[in-house]
Design an enzyme around this catalytic site. Structure first.
Site, PDB file in Angstrom:
ATOM      1  CE  LYS A 206      18.006  -6.917  57.066  1.00  0.00           C
ATOM      2  NZ  LYS A 206      16.542  -6.822  57.290  1.00  0.00           N
ATOM      3  NE  ARG A 216      16.033 -15.351  57.248  1.00  0.00           N
ATOM      4  CZ  ARG A 216      16.862 -15.528  56.247  1.00  0.00           C
ATOM      5  NH1 ARG A 216      17.246 -16.757  55.930  1.00  0.00           N
ATOM      6  NH2 ARG A 216      17.330 -14.500  55.559  1.00  0.00           N
ATOM      7  NE  ARG A 227      13.752 -11.710  53.963  1.00  0.00           N
ATOM      8  CZ  ARG A 227      13.590 -12.057  55.238  1.00  0.00           C
ATOM      9  NH1 ARG A 227      14.623 -12.026  56.061  1.00  0.00           N
ATOM     10  NH2 ARG A 227      12.413 -12.423  55.702  1.00  0.00           N
ATOM     11  CD  GLU A 243      21.757   0.521  48.676  1.00  0.00           C
ATOM     12  OE1 GLU A 243      20.924   1.394  49.031  1.00  0.00           O
ATOM     13  OE2 GLU A 243      21.454  -0.453  47.977  1.00  0.00           O
ATOM     14  CE  LYS A 258      19.612  -7.069  61.008  1.00  0.00           C
ATOM     15  NZ  LYS A 258      18.152  -6.872  61.116  1.00  0.00           N
ATOM     16  CB  SER A 284      19.830 -13.648  65.610  1.00  0.00           C
ATOM     17  OG  SER A 284      19.896 -13.931  64.214  1.00  0.00           O
ATOM     18  CE1 TYR A 323      17.736  -9.615  69.289  1.00  0.00           C
ATOM     19  CE2 TYR A 323      19.856 -10.074  68.269  1.00  0.00           C
ATOM     20  CZ  TYR A 323      18.506  -9.808  68.153  1.00  0.00           C
ATOM     21  OH  TYR A 323      17.930  -9.710  66.905  1.00  0.00           O
TER      22      TYR A 323
END
Length: 334
Positions: A206, A216, A227, A243, A258, A284, A323
């Site tokens: 990610k 957000r 982040r 990871e 992602k 998004s 989506y």
């Protein structure tokens, strides 16, 4: 190979023969989208009396409990495999620990029970396992005295969150916070309460991306700062494979990359390296760009959607969170 014919030399091998008609192109297609490839992310807003449009994501809403149940049934009827739920609590219920995220009566747990009661086992009910929607600082974990995300203290919260979500009916939990050791802690927490049947979808790679902006708004984020200390640096690929190895060692049932579109190279490397299902999240910002360009008349919306999803699957994704899941699934059905 070339053949000499009267008047000159012409190609003997003509790949265009396999592109001559729609039927020919369909027959030789190497990559095919299927409704079962798709997973629908959905937002549910506490206290909402009607669906609330998300301005940066035209066509996407913060659902009420009733409209979420309807969306889940529509996804099921279209042939979508799963629905990934994100809770949007009332602002007054956010705190430094994100306690609304582990409250059995919190909006996410209530929504999980609602949807599971509606669809049973026919549609996979999936849950975002992260604190960012529920903290007043907007970070994915709890903070220490210096305001830094405390990895190990956050793991304790994730363990509790996993158990509460499983009790609420989640078939699959999706830890998205990128804390070190999160998969192992969550797997142990689920097994401790006899929920060996609940699968873990690891957000393995990610990235700290500029494309999260519309999300957000969708979750009413209270984020202060960024982040970058826990999400991955966009410059790095080998780090994703590290990871990946850790997540698999800790018991991940599925892994995910992602965002999807800007990281197709990472997705391909991950898919080549594993024998577990690989997912990708078309996020998004990817959605918003296509919708905005289509609204301007600059691109063909429907063709662009299918092209991007095909590219994500071609790169190695078994499943795609998008989506457009229900809309595209309906188009793909015979």
């Amino acid at each position: 190979m070339r053949r000499r014919c009267r008047g000159g030399s012409f190609p003997g091998t003509r790949p265009r023969r396999l592109r001559t008609t729609p039927a020919m192109r369909r027959m030789v297609a190497e990559t095919r989208l299927h409704p079962a490839d798709l997973i629908l992310p959905a937002f549910v807003r506490e206290g909402a009396g009607e669906p609330v449009p998300i301005q940066a994501m035209p066509g996407v809403v913060q659902h009420t409990r009733d409209s979420l149940r309807k969306a889940a049934v529509e996804a099921l009827e279209a042939g979508v495999s799963g629905i990934m739920l994100f809770g949007v609590p009332e602002e007054a219920k956010k705190d430094a620990q994100g306690t609304a995220g582990t409250d059995p009566d919190g909006i996410l747990q209530v929504a999980l029970r609602d949807v599971r009661a509606e669809v049973g086992d026919e549609l996979l009910v999936m849950s975002d396992l992260c604190l960012d929607e529920f903290t007043d600082h907007g970070h994915c974990g709890v903070l220490d005295e210096q305001g830094r995300v405390d990895n190990d203290a956050t793991l304790e919260r994730y363990a509790e969150m996993a158990q509460v979500q499983a009790d609420a009916g989640a078939h699959i939990v999706g830890p998205s916070g990128m804390m070190d050791g999160q998969i192992g802690v969550i797997r142990d927490a689920l097994d401790q309460i006899g929920r060996e049947d609940v699968a873990v979808l690891a957000y393995t790679a990610k990235y700290s991306s500029a494309f999260y902006g519309p999300f957000r708004e969708a979750v009413g984020s209270s984020l202060k700062g960024d982040r970058k200390t826990y999400q991955q640096d966009p410059a790095n690929l080998r780090e994703s494979l590290r990871e990946l190895a850790l997540d698999l060692e800790e018991g991940a049932d599925m892994v995910m990359v992602k965002p999807a579109g800007p990281y197709l190279d990472v997705l391909a490397k991950v898919a080549e390296a594993v024998d577990v299902p690989v997912a990708a999240y078309q996020i998004s910002g990817e959605y918003a760009m296509i919708e905005a360009a289509a609204e301007k008349g600059w691109i063909d919306r429907d063709k662009a959607i299918l092209e991007t999803l095909t590219g994500i699957k071609r790169a190695g994704a078994r499943n795609i969170l998008t989506y457009w899941a229900t809309e595209v699934a309906r188009q793909l059905r015979p």
